[in-house]
Design a protein around this motif. Structure first.
Motif, short mmCIF file in Angstrom:
data_model
loop_
_atom_site.label_atom_id
_atom_site.label_comp_id
_atom_site.label_asym_id
_atom_site.label_seq_id
_atom_site.Cartn_x
_atom_site.Cartn_y
_atom_site.Cartn_z
N ALA A 93 0.86 -1.05 -0.24
CA ALA A 93 0.03 -0.24 0.15
C ALA A 93 0.95 0.90 -0.39
N VAL A 94 0.08 2.03 0.19
CA VAL A 94 0.38 3.39 0.27
C VAL A 94 1.08 3.85 0.94
N TYR A 95 2.06 4.25 2.17
CA TYR A 95 1.32 4.29 3.68
C TYR A 95 1.62 5.99 4.22
N TYR A 96 0.58 6.08 4.78
CA TYR A 96 0.66 7.45 4.91
C TYR A 96 0.98 7.99 6.68
N CYS A 97 1.08 9.28 6.96
CA CYS A 97 1.60 9.52 8.37
C CYS A 97 0.96 10.76 8.21
N ALA A 98 0.43 10.89 10.15
CA ALA A 98 -0.85 11.85 9.86
C ALA A 98 -0.46 12.25 11.40
N ALA A 99 -1.51 13.92 11.68
CA ALA A 99 -0.87 14.77 12.69
C ALA A 99 -2.34 14.91 13.05
N ARG A 100 -2.87 15.25 14.77
CA ARG A 100 -3.99 15.97 14.82
C ARG A 100 -3.86 16.31 16.20
N THR A 101 -4.26 17.11 16.74
CA THR A 101 -4.38 18.22 17.87
C THR A 101 -4.52 17.38 18.74
N SER A 102 -5.42 16.42 19.25
CA SER A 102 -6.50 16.26 20.25
C SER A 102 -5.27 15.67 20.62
N MET A 103 -5.95 14.97 21.82
CA MET A 103 -4.82 14.04 22.22
C MET A 103 -5.43 12.31 22.35
N TYR A 104 -6.46 12.31 21.76
CA TYR A 104 -6.57 11.12 21.33
C TYR A 104 -6.26 10.72 20.42
N VAL A 105 -5.99 8.88 19.93
CA VAL A 105 -5.65 8.55 18.72
C VAL A 105 -6.82 8.06 17.96
N ILE A 106 -7.19 8.05 16.92
CA ILE A 106 -9.15 7.74 16.28
C ILE A 106 -8.23 6.55 14.81
N ARG A 107 -9.78 6.14 14.91
CA ARG A 107 -8.96 4.74 13.63
C ARG A 107 -9.60 5.94 12.38
N THR A 108 -10.66 6.96 12.37
CA THR A 108 -10.90 7.70 11.40
C THR A 108 -9.98 8.43 11.05
N ASP A 109 -10.35 9.09 10.12
CA ASP A 109 -8.90 9.74 8.91
C ASP A 109 -9.32 11.34 9.53
N ASP A 110 -9.97 11.25 10.41
CA ASP A 110 -10.11 13.27 10.77
C ASP A 110 -9.11 13.42 11.91
N TYR A 111 -7.81 13.58 10.69
CA TYR A 111 -6.41 14.21 11.57
C TYR A 111 -6.57 15.78 10.58
N ASN A 112 -5.30 16.68 10.85
CA ASN A 112 -5.36 17.72 10.65
C ASN A 112 -4.52 18.02 9.74
N TYR A 113 -3.30 17.03 9.68
CA TYR A 113 -2.71 17.36 8.40
C TYR A 113 -1.98 16.01 8.11
N TRP A 114 -1.38 15.97 6.72
CA TRP A 114 -0.97 14.52 6.10
C TRP A 114 0.21 14.59 5.21
#
Length: 123
Positions: A92-113
């Motif tokens: 696959a293509v592997y992506y790194c993502a960042a979010r400002t919340s302290m919680y890990v979530i399994r959906t793609d609701d991350y701020n930066y990719w």
């Protein structure tokens, strides 16, 4: 604003290992929860692993649990994904993502990719 750059992808035989890196710009990397996602051809993007800010709790998709390890080095502004015992279905293509919340979530609701790095596992 955070910029993410992945590296470390490539071609590997089944059973082999790769380590992906994701370098982040900015001085506040430690304040972001980080995730790795992947997208195979013809499939939706899916959660692989995540690591929270603060206590560094880790979470994994069932399909990679016991084979992949996520870690972070805040001093180097980098998050890693160590992938062992690779299977062709990990291709696959592997992506790194960042979010400002302290919680890990399994959906793609991350701020930066990041732009992604290709991982190909041959049988």
């Amino acid at each position: 604003q955070v910029q993410l750059v992945e590296s470390g992808g490539g071609l590997v035989q089944a059973g082999g290992s790769l380590r992906l890196s994701c370098a982040a710009s900015g001085r506040t990397f430690s304040s972001y929860t980080m995730g790795w996602f992947r997208q195979a051809p013809g499939k939706e993007r899916e959660f692989v692993a995540g690591i929270s800010r603060g206590d560094g709790s880790t979470y994994y998709a069932d399909s990679v649990k016991g084979r992949f390890t996520i870690s972070r080095n805040n001093a180097k502004n980098t998050v890693y994904l160590q992938m062992n015992s690779l299977k062709p279905e990990d291709t696959a293509v592997y992506y790194c993502a960042a979010r400002t919340s302290m919680y890990v979530i399994r959906t793609d609701d991350y701020n930066y990719w990041g732009q992604g790095t290709q991982v190909t596992v041959s049988s």
